[in-house]
Design a protein around this motif. Sequence first.
Motif, PDB file in Angstrom:
ATOM      1  N   GLU A   1      -3.168   5.073  26.245  1.00  0.00           N
ATOM      2  CA  GLU A   1      -2.595   4.699  24.858  1.00  0.00           C
ATOM      3  C   GLU A   1      -3.764   5.411  23.849  1.00  0.00           C
ATOM      4  OE1 GLU A   1       0.222   3.857  25.028  1.00  0.00           O
ATOM      5  OE2 GLU A   1       0.150   2.949  26.969  1.00  0.00           O
ATOM      6  N   ASN A   2      -4.812   6.078  24.323  1.00  0.00           N
ATOM      7  CA  ASN A   2      -5.591   6.818  23.538  1.00  0.00           C
ATOM      8  C   ASN A   2      -4.619   7.861  22.553  1.00  0.00           C
ATOM      9  OD1 ASN A   2      -6.751   9.528  22.813  1.00  0.00           O
ATOM     10  ND2 ASN A   2      -8.838   8.717  23.627  1.00  0.00           N
ATOM     11  N   LEU A   3      -5.077   7.651  21.296  1.00  0.00           N
ATOM     12  CA  LEU A   3      -4.131   8.123  20.399  1.00  0.00           C
ATOM     13  C   LEU A   3      -3.937   9.708  20.446  1.00  0.00           C
ATOM     14  CD1 LEU A   3      -1.985   7.356  18.249  1.00  0.00           C
ATOM     15  CD2 LEU A   3      -3.674   7.518  16.466  1.00  0.00           C
ATOM     16  N   THR A   4      -5.078  10.298  20.539  1.00  0.00           N
ATOM     17  CA  THR A   4      -5.162  11.742  20.827  1.00  0.00           C
ATOM     18  C   THR A   4      -4.419  12.094  21.812  1.00  0.00           C
ATOM     19  OG1 THR A   4      -7.587  11.353  19.893  1.00  0.00           O
ATOM     20  CG2 THR A   4      -6.864  13.659  20.485  1.00  0.00           C
ATOM     21  N   VAL A   5      -4.555  11.678  23.066  1.00  0.00           N
ATOM     22  CA  VAL A   5      -3.956  12.000  24.309  1.00  0.00           C
ATOM     23  C   VAL A   5      -2.511  11.738  24.044  1.00  0.00           C
ATOM     24  CG1 VAL A   5      -3.550  11.412  26.530  1.00  0.00           C
ATOM     25  CG2 VAL A   5      -6.015  11.759  25.546  1.00  0.00           C
TER      26      VAL A   5
ATOM     27  N   PHE B   1     -16.183  11.257  23.797  1.00  0.00           N
ATOM     28  CA  PHE B   1     -14.940  11.999  24.248  1.00  0.00           C
ATOM     29  C   PHE B   1     -14.075  11.838  22.621  1.00  0.00           C
ATOM     30  CE2 PHE B   1     -15.968  10.448  28.530  1.00  0.00           C
ATOM     31  CZ  PHE B   1     -16.021  11.771  28.952  1.00  0.00           C
ATOM     32  N   GLN B   2     -13.554  13.073  22.482  1.00  0.00           N
ATOM     33  CA  GLN B   2     -12.632  13.121  21.285  1.00  0.00           C
ATOM     34  C   GLN B   2     -11.530  11.627  21.227  1.00  0.00           C
ATOM     35  OE1 GLN B   2     -12.998  15.651  18.995  1.00  0.00           O
ATOM     36  NE2 GLN B   2     -11.692  14.555  17.716  1.00  0.00           N
ATOM     37  N   GLY B   3     -11.755  10.907  20.473  1.00  0.00           N
ATOM     38  CA  GLY B   3     -10.675   9.632  20.492  1.00  0.00           C
ATOM     39  C   GLY B   3     -11.065   8.425  21.223  1.00  0.00           C
ATOM     40  N   GLY B   4     -12.224   8.709  22.054  1.00  0.00           N
ATOM     41  CA  GLY B   4     -12.449   7.661  22.854  1.00  0.00           C
ATOM     42  C   GLY B   4     -11.746   7.386  24.044  1.00  0.00           C
ATOM     43  N   ILE B   5     -12.485   6.930  24.973  1.00  0.00           N
ATOM     44  CA  ILE B   5     -11.625   6.546  26.277  1.00  0.00           C
ATOM     45  C   ILE B   5     -11.739   5.031  26.871  1.00  0.00           C
ATOM     46  CG2 ILE B   5     -11.218   8.775  27.158  1.00  0.00           C
ATOM     47  CD1 ILE B   5     -13.931   8.021  28.869  1.00  0.00           C
TER      48      ILE B   5
ATOM     49  N   ALA C   1      -1.611  10.303  33.272  1.00  0.00           N
ATOM     50  CA  ALA C   1      -0.730   9.165  33.313  1.00  0.00           C
ATOM     51  C   ALA C   1       0.340   9.785  31.999  1.00  0.00           C
ATOM     52  CB  ALA C   1      -1.357   8.035  32.631  1.00  0.00           C
ATOM     53  N   ASN C   2      -0.063  10.429  30.972  1.00  0.00           N
ATOM     54  CA  ASN C   2       0.745  10.843  30.221  1.00  0.00           C
ATOM     55  C   ASN C   2       1.744  12.010  30.707  1.00  0.00           C
ATOM     56  OD1 ASN C   2       0.954   9.383  27.358  1.00  0.00           O
ATOM     57  ND2 ASN C   2      -1.078   9.636  28.006  1.00  0.00           N
ATOM     58  N   VAL C   3       1.185  12.796  31.507  1.00  0.00           N
ATOM     59  CA  VAL C   3       1.857  13.979  31.985  1.00  0.00           C
ATOM     60  C   VAL C   3       2.973  13.396  32.896  1.00  0.00           C
ATOM     61  CG1 VAL C   3       1.994  15.907  33.669  1.00  0.00           C
ATOM     62  CG2 VAL C   3       0.122  15.576  31.981  1.00  0.00           C
ATOM     63  N   LEU C   4       2.680  12.531  33.780  1.00  0.00           N
ATOM     64  CA  LEU C   4       3.657  11.878  34.771  1.00  0.00           C
ATOM     65  C   LEU C   4       4.690  10.759  33.747  1.00  0.00           C
ATOM     66  CD1 LEU C   4       1.221  10.179  37.076  1.00  0.00           C
ATOM     67  CD2 LEU C   4       2.661  12.233  37.470  1.00  0.00           C
ATOM     68  N   ARG C   5       4.242  10.620  32.437  1.00  0.00           N
ATOM     69  CA  ARG C   5       5.631  10.075  31.707  1.00  0.00           C
ATOM     70  C   ARG C   5       6.707  11.027  31.509  1.00  0.00           C
ATOM     71  NH1 ARG C   5       2.097   6.624  27.309  1.00  0.00           N
ATOM     72  NH2 ARG C   5       2.185   4.793  28.350  1.00  0.00           N
ATOM     73  N   ARG C   6       6.055  12.360  31.065  1.00  0.00           N
ATOM     74  CA  ARG C   6       6.798  13.453  30.923  1.00  0.00           C
ATOM     75  C   ARG C   6       7.830  13.913  32.017  1.00  0.00           C
ATOM     76  NH1 ARG C   6       2.318  17.260  28.980  1.00  0.00           N
ATOM     77  NH2 ARG C   6       4.068  19.086  29.135  1.00  0.00           N
ATOM     78  N   LEU C   7       7.145  13.792  33.092  1.00  0.00           N
ATOM     79  CA  LEU C   7       7.650  14.304  34.504  1.00  0.00           C
ATOM     80  C   LEU C   7       8.967  13.472  34.769  1.00  0.00           C
ATOM     81  CD1 LEU C   7       7.728  15.813  37.260  1.00  0.00           C
ATOM     82  CD2 LEU C   7       5.930  14.189  37.946  1.00  0.00           C
ATOM     83  N   LYS C   8       8.671  12.018  34.729  1.00  0.00           N
ATOM     84  CA  LYS C   8       9.661  11.115  34.889  1.00  0.00           C
ATOM     85  C   LYS C   8      10.765  11.491  33.804  1.00  0.00           C
ATOM     86  CE  LYS C   8       6.968   7.396  36.130  1.00  0.00           C
ATOM     87  NZ  LYS C   8       7.022   5.824  36.299  1.00  0.00           N
ATOM     88  N   ARG C   9      10.624  11.597  32.648  1.00  0.00           N
ATOM     89  CA  ARG C   9      11.576  11.728  31.776  1.00  0.00           C
ATOM     90  C   ARG C   9      12.399  12.825  32.302  1.00  0.00           C
ATOM     91  NH1 ARG C   9      10.911  13.889  26.604  1.00  0.00           N
ATOM     92  NH2 ARG C   9      12.553  12.991  25.137  1.00  0.00           N
ATOM     93  N   ILE C  10      11.663  14.052  32.813  1.00  0.00           N
ATOM     94  CA  ILE C  10      12.447  14.861  32.902  1.00  0.00           C
ATOM     95  C   ILE C  10      13.363  14.799  34.198  1.00  0.00           C
ATOM     96  CG2 ILE C  10      12.212  17.737  33.647  1.00  0.00           C
ATOM     97  CD1 ILE C  10      10.326  17.704  31.443  1.00  0.00           C
TER      98      ILE C  10
ATOM     99  N   PHE D   1      -9.261  12.805  32.066  1.00  0.00           N
ATOM    100  CA  PHE D   1      -8.282  13.262  32.782  1.00  0.00           C
ATOM    101  C   PHE D   1      -7.167  12.384  33.217  1.00  0.00           C
ATOM    102  CE2 PHE D   1      -8.342  16.274  36.917  1.00  0.00           C
ATOM    103  CZ  PHE D   1      -7.276  16.978  36.330  1.00  0.00           C
ATOM    104  N   GLY D   2      -7.497  11.129  33.678  1.00  0.00           N
ATOM    105  CA  GLY D   2      -6.606  10.114  34.128  1.00  0.00           C
ATOM    106  C   GLY D   2      -5.655   9.796  32.938  1.00  0.00           C
ATOM    107  N   SER D   3      -6.442   9.464  31.668  1.00  0.00           N
ATOM    108  CA  SER D   3      -5.381   9.312  30.587  1.00  0.00           C
ATOM    109  C   SER D   3      -4.113  10.386  30.294  1.00  0.00           C
ATOM    110  CB  SER D   3      -6.351   8.999  29.347  1.00  0.00           C
ATOM    111  OG  SER D   3      -7.427   8.306  29.568  1.00  0.00           O
ATOM    112  N   HIS D   4      -4.800  11.511  30.500  1.00  0.00           N
ATOM    113  CA  HIS D   4      -3.782  12.889  30.153  1.00  0.00           C
ATOM    114  C   HIS D   4      -2.736  12.642  31.490  1.00  0.00           C
ATOM    115  CE1 HIS D   4      -5.128  15.202  27.010  1.00  0.00           C
ATOM    116  NE2 HIS D   4      -6.474  15.176  27.433  1.00  0.00           N
TER     117      HIS D   4
END
Lengths: 392, 757
Positions: free
Chosen positions: B429-433, B696-700, B200-209, B195-198
């Motif tokens: 940086e989990n590749l799937t995420v 977990f898919q992709g490992g965490i 972090a990436n959602v926040l990257r998107r948020l900051k981009r916007i 959930f946290g790995s996700h």
Amino acid sequence: MDIKKKLDFYRSSEKPIRKTGAQSALAALQEIFKAELCAPTAPYLKISRYHSFAFPQEAGLKLLSKYEINNPLPLNECLFFDLETTGLAGGAGTYPFLLGFGYFKEETFTVEQFFLPDYGREYYLFRYLQDLFSRFSCLVSFNGKSYDLPLLRNRFILNRFQMDWKRFKHIDLLHLSRRLWKDSQPSLELTAIERNYLNRTRTGDIPGAYIPEAYFTFLRSGALHDVKKIIEHNYLDIISLAELIVLISKIEANPAIANDDTVLIRMARLAFELNDGEEFERICGIFDTQKKELPDKIKLWKSLLAKRAEHWQEALVLWEELLETKEYLFFALEELAKYYEHQKKDFTIALRYSQRAMENMQRLFELNPYSAPQERQQAFQKRVRRLMIKTA
Amino acid sequence: MNLEQLIDYLGNDSEFQKNLTKWMVLDSKEAVYADFPENLDVRLKNALLKKNISRLYTHQCETFNQVQKGHNAVVVTPTASGKTLSYNLPVFQEILNHPESRAVYLFPTKALSQDQVKEAQDLVRLLDVNIKTHTFDGDTPRDIRRTIRSAGHIVVTNPDMLHQGILPHHTLWIKLFENLKFIVIDEIHAYRGVFGSHLANVLRRLKRICAFYGSQPQFICSSATIANPQQLAENLIEEKTILIDNNGAPRGVKHFLFYNQPVVNRELGLRRGVVSEVKQIARKIMPTGAQMIIFARSRLRVEVLTTYLREVAKQLKINPDKVRGYRGGYLPKERRAVEQGLKNGQIQVVVSTNALELGIDIGQLDVAIMAGWPGSVSSTWQQAGRAGRRQSASLTILTASSAPLDQYIIEHPDYFFKKNPETAQIDRENLTVLMSHLKCAAFELPFTEEERFTPDITPQLLDFLVEENVLRKTDGKYFWMREIYPADEVSLRSTAAENVVIIDTGGYDSRVIGEIDLFAAPEMVHKEAIYIHSSVQFHVDDLDWDEKKAYVHEVDVDYYTDAITKTDLKVLDIVQESQNENRGYQKYYGEAAITRVTTGYKKIKFHTHENIGNGRVYLPEMEMQTTTLWWEFSDDLFVDPFFKESVIGEGLKGIAHALKNLIPLYIMCDISDIAVIPRVNDPFTHKPTIYVYDKFQGGIGLSKKLFSIDSVVLKAVNDHIAGCVCKQGCPSCTGPSLEGGLFGKESALKILEMLQL
């Protein structure tokens, strides 16, 4: 400097070689449609066609637009538009690659289509569109309120253009068509409406679902075949929009030409919902001139309008007539009971109507326990109890 | 008898005392106040005064000051210490002075966000200003959505909605993104692992916007006590953050008891079951009327305990409806009702999974009982934090099961009280995420060649997506080139996006009673399973795998079912291996494909836990690709004729049993986040081997972390097994000897001693 960097440097000083596949495809399209190649730094195609069209000056759509268009609309104020896109989901990543517009000017209907042969070709086009939009006050689309317009707004924002959308009226012909023909035919797609009401059938049209993939194929390989079909498809859509608004305004002006009682019933219902007695009477008048009896449904609305206006005699006549119908029997009994209880204060007659309703319901229940209208039954029970006390 | 008297009574109850390994009294703590900051808006001051707040706690004041200085902040506070005010103050100050400013509040669950809106709206009412606070989630009606988009000052939502509903439609939210000043992330400790790995990436998107619309919001985070709140916050938001942990809130006396079930069979190392023991403890407490929460580790255990305690309530002449269960899988409405019931006192006892560990506002209760070790030090403190009113005394009881970790903790209470809470790991940086969000980001705005979504490898990933025809590169930019809406394909909570819905066909109409994620479904709702929901038993009549529906009807039987699963592991790639050849084993880290299939089930009788029957199940395999660590044991270790193949097997199984249970002490994870598989003759290594993989898919990053500290963990396993009092292995060390065979413990110890740890 190592050799790799040197080579990179060497390469960057070379003139960029554009992929010839896409370029020749674009040239071919330009040739086929006698199009204009715009904005050479980020080229796109502009295809202009002129369609001679005898159109009325104005379209009256007051009733069918639910008063959104209150006054007759000058048609030369309207900008017709339709987009072909890379997906149906919407959102910031959906890209309209073909933008079709149409407008009336003098005796002709002009269609301007803009084909974007790749991503990132929007800037100059939208600069042009800003000017185009400024010449009109009303937008006309088919399903544009929920689909095309939001996408168009996205693209203006993403290209950092500001547009005062509140300035425009927007007529979504899908909504108007629904008000006329909902359930009269299985589908209200534009092509179906064309076939049924505009007397035009398309041959070799590309189904909407294939359009995104066809564009992707063009991007990858320069394959033209389907893109030509998409441009034709979009062109016909724009033409149909123009024809459709004219047809709809004609029906609004004279509903009899629809030659379809269900259309009249739907329009009557609209007038009833808008509490527009004048329009309602106009539609009832058509039945009179055609020497047809009013459909029961219209009688029901008419009685309610009369009730609202406290034209009791007219309402009573209609309710008496509705007592003879199967569908509106309970409605009529209930209204009559209410009338005698609350207006005439004649509780005995009111009780008689209520009891008649209860008896009928009981009979229905014996025939089929599931068919009896439960809520209404309870309402009548209450009424009977109350009236018994009042008459006692 | 009230709670204080009960505590006294327990202190003198020698039967009870006998089972305690520790009675810790945590003293009450006085509040530490600070005056209102000088620049605090006078309107806010007055509103607070109306709420009878004339001073702030120190942490509230410092958060305000740090945020005013323009820093990002993370506030660490226990439950009920006024953390909401910590972030509301700076946000309201900003909006009062600049009414066009906007803020986004993120909560890990919908339930939490609804609570918070109420609190913020309270403050608005006292301020008597037009600050609009709205929740925006899946339940928000369509017609209100437009108003929220253009006029909501504070938009309260959850990461899922941000990811699927807001970011992909950012053009509808111009007002928000152009004026976004604050992003508040509450309960950041909930964002670990997947959930946290996700996030972090959602926040990257948020900051981009935000950057696209020209805003650069500040972050205010809050966290429960974990070892690395600042690091976690910085990992999530990828910016410098100030840590604020000078909690000034007061606390009543807290009694923290460590309770070990009596041993019933020393030979087998068997202790009395947690469930029945907790039932006995609860029976002692219930007549005092004290409000109590019981945390159970599994959904099943929640249901079993709820059933038992309702019976107890009946015997005690307490309305059984005052005892309720609470867990994921209940419908939101049911859960809201329980939360409400706890707050207004209508519910006395709630049995819950860790779903109630999060900051859902249920008020403060008197007693918390943990039926088994909650899995981590920080979870334990959080669950304990549910008991404890500001003024009066509270009681927390930790009971231990026979599980090795439970026994380890309960027998070493000082370890717990001295140990720092664990660190929360995420792997941005989990590749799937990463790939999922890179796609979503490209959908939202095209990428330029210079842009960096993740350090170092952004261009390679984008080029890969071009090759896959997901993106198109033209004139130095990357554009989305698919028909689909990528956010729909990504669920932030797990790596599987699909759910199985559970439909009760028994009643008048069919109705949906719950849902369950796809990976868990084969075990929980296979055909013929007994699925327990709200203490009601349901028999699963059919599991329609294609439609993802389970059809059930209510039954009343005296058994439950326990699924039998079979796991297969295939190594795909070796990423790292240890250089040391002569320690008797090699260790590897790499990637593997795991297939898991539910093959059957056991029927277990309530109370006696006898196995009263079996059945077979035919369901498709669930497949997962993940990261794994494995130890390959050298054949030279097993020259002793003692090591018959079966004996090696028993030994490995014993080591695996202890490993699985001790690993969570060293890396912050749930026992169910990892799996351990021993194999005597592994088809890949052709040697005796033990695998540990991330479930977990992709490992965490769990097995990766383990790879770096494996010898510490193996040493601890050795010490733990050697130190256990049992003879031939027990549930607390190498597993029960009946299951493990007769030589499990001996063999495991021999193997471990030969390794050069």
